[in-house]
Design a protein around this motif. Structure first.
Motif, short mmCIF file in Angstrom:
data_model
loop_
_atom_site.label_atom_id
_atom_site.label_comp_id
_atom_site.label_asym_id
_atom_site.label_seq_id
_atom_site.Cartn_x
_atom_site.Cartn_y
_atom_site.Cartn_z
N ILE A 1 0.86 -1.19 0.00
CA ILE A 1 0.00 0.00 0.00
C ILE A 1 0.89 1.23 0.00
CG2 ILE A 1 -1.97 -1.15 1.05
CD1 ILE A 1 -1.21 0.02 3.72
N ALA B 1 -3.19 -0.43 -3.39
CA ALA B 1 -3.93 0.75 -2.94
C ALA B 1 -2.98 1.92 -2.83
CB ALA B 1 -4.61 0.49 -1.60
N ILE C 1 -7.98 2.32 3.55
CA ILE C 1 -6.83 1.93 2.74
C ILE C 1 -6.77 0.41 2.59
CG2 ILE C 1 -4.32 2.01 2.55
CD1 ILE C 1 -4.43 4.62 4.22
N THR D 1 -1.99 -0.56 10.37
CA THR D 1 -2.06 -1.60 9.33
C THR D 1 -1.08 -2.74 9.57
OG1 THR D 1 -0.49 -0.44 7.88
CG2 THR D 1 -2.86 0.07 7.62
N ALA E 1 -7.26 -1.94 -0.82
CA ALA E 1 -6.26 -2.92 -1.26
C ALA E 1 -6.83 -4.32 -1.39
CB ALA E 1 -5.08 -2.93 -0.29
N PRO F 1 -0.88 -5.84 5.01
CA PRO F 1 -0.08 -5.74 3.79
C PRO F 1 1.34 -6.22 4.04
CG PRO F 1 -0.30 -3.59 4.80
CD PRO F 1 -1.16 -4.52 5.61
N LEU G 1 4.43 -1.27 3.35
CA LEU G 1 3.91 0.10 3.34
C LEU G 1 5.01 1.00 2.81
CD1 LEU G 1 1.87 2.35 4.22
CD2 LEU G 1 3.06 2.37 6.42
#
Length: 358
Positions: free
Chosen positions: A12, A34, A70, A125, A74, A82, A85
């Protein structure tokens, strides 16, 4: 999407700009799914070149975007994180010119909070790795203190990540542009600590000519030698000083017209202007740093005594020739000038992952 030997997982992207970091991350094997970018031209550029994005670019200030938005963009389900980042928060308050203003030097510029938005998303995240890029002036000390930088590092630590940071010059990694930037890479503290790549290029053009085996810097001449471009309407340099360019040798600047350089009719005092004033590329050296918003006499200018054309700037940043940029000429200059060279981003991402998984 570039061809890669291994799909390393979902990335992301925050403060995506034109996608220099993103392209480098994808060349290293990640898939950017994303992106958050409030500038509409840059968002259009992202969507033009990253057609596999799970959702359209989130065109909003990061201050108004939640981490849940976010992750959903994604295509990640609750509980999924994820793999990477990435992001380069806008650097205005930490630019070399702005550093000397007390209120910016103390980290009081409201835009400095964008660093905290990055660490907010990092905390929420929980990516397996992160890659943050910024101007090297962020590390400048004021009375032995670096308040914004030290706060950033504390927040990364509090988020549960250990990290490595270093100022890397793009030219030392095969990019035909001397462009120093700060990189911070990290992973959760229960995983191996990522490292940054060792320089792959160095040595002078003269050493290359003498047959020295050290891998030399890639020069502007190397990058542009086979490029065929069309003239651009705004490439001529006119006005008060444009006519001075032809006499300036490649690689030099306004100092050519000083008494100290032996000019018969000096027009400028020694060190009375910024280094980039009337600065010309040298074909046997990497390009100097290309700025996002150069003034009318700020280089680097081409050794043919004109402004650089968009395809040339792309080459000097290592964007692919077929990478499409959207917007006016000024907007495209800004998008490129604010970008991370994709080749440098790729090498940082590769070193981070390879070393942390070895």
């Amino acid at each position: 999407m570039p061809d890669v030997a291994q799909n390393r997982g979902v990335a992301i992207s925050l403060f995506s700009g034109a996608g220099g970091l993103d392209r480098g991350a994808e060349d290293a094997g990640f898939t950017v799914m994303a992106a958050v970018e409030h500038n509409h031209d840059a968002a259009d550029t992202m969507e033009k070149n990253f057609s596999h994005l799970q959702s359209p670019v989130i065109r909003s200030s990061i201050l108004k975007v939640t981490s849940q938005q976010i992750l959903k963009a994604a295509g990640l389900r609750p509980g999924q994180r994820p793999e990477l980042l990435i992001g380069g928060p806008p650097c205005t308050p930490f630019s070399k010119s702005g550093f000397w203003l007390d209120w910016k030097r103390e980290g009081l510029d409201e835009n400095a909070s964008l660093l905290q938005e990055y660490t907010r998303v990092l905390t929420e995240t929980r990516p397996r790795y992160f890659l943050l890029e910024n101007v090297y002036a962020l590390t400048y000390k004021n009375n032995a203190s670096r308040p914004s930088f030290e706060r950033l590092l504390r927040e990364i630590d509090s988020a549960g990540y250990h990290f490595s940071y270093e100022v890397l010059n793009a030219a030392d990694y095969g990019v035909p542009q001397a462009r120093p930037r700060l990189f911070i890479v990290g992973a959760p503290k229960d995983e191996p600590k990522p490292v940054l790549p060792a320089a792959s290029h160095g040595g002078s053009w003269e050493r290359r000519q003498s047959g020295n085996s050290e891998k030399p810097h890639v020069t502007a001449g190397d990058a542009l030698k086979d490029l065929v471009t069309e003239p651009e309407p705004t490439e001529a340099v006119g006005g008060r000083y444009g006519h001075l360019l032809p006499e300036i040798p490649p690689g030099e600047n306004y100092l050519h017209y000083t008494a100290e350089r032996g000019h018969s009719d000096p027009l400028f005092k020694w060190r009375s202007r910024y280094w980039s004033f009337l600065l010309k590329l040298a074909p046997n050296k990497p390009s100097p740093t290309i700025q996002a918003q150069p003034g009318p006499y700020v280089g680097p200018f081409h050794w043919e005594n004109r402004r650089l054309r968009v395809p040339e700037i792309k080459r000097l940043f290592t964007f692919p020739d077929d990478f499409e940029l959207v917007g006016s000429r000024n907007s495209i200059q800004a998008q490129l000038g604010n970008s991370v060279p994709p080749l440098l981003a790729k090498k940082v991402a590769e070193a981070m992952i390879v070393d942390s998984r070895s």
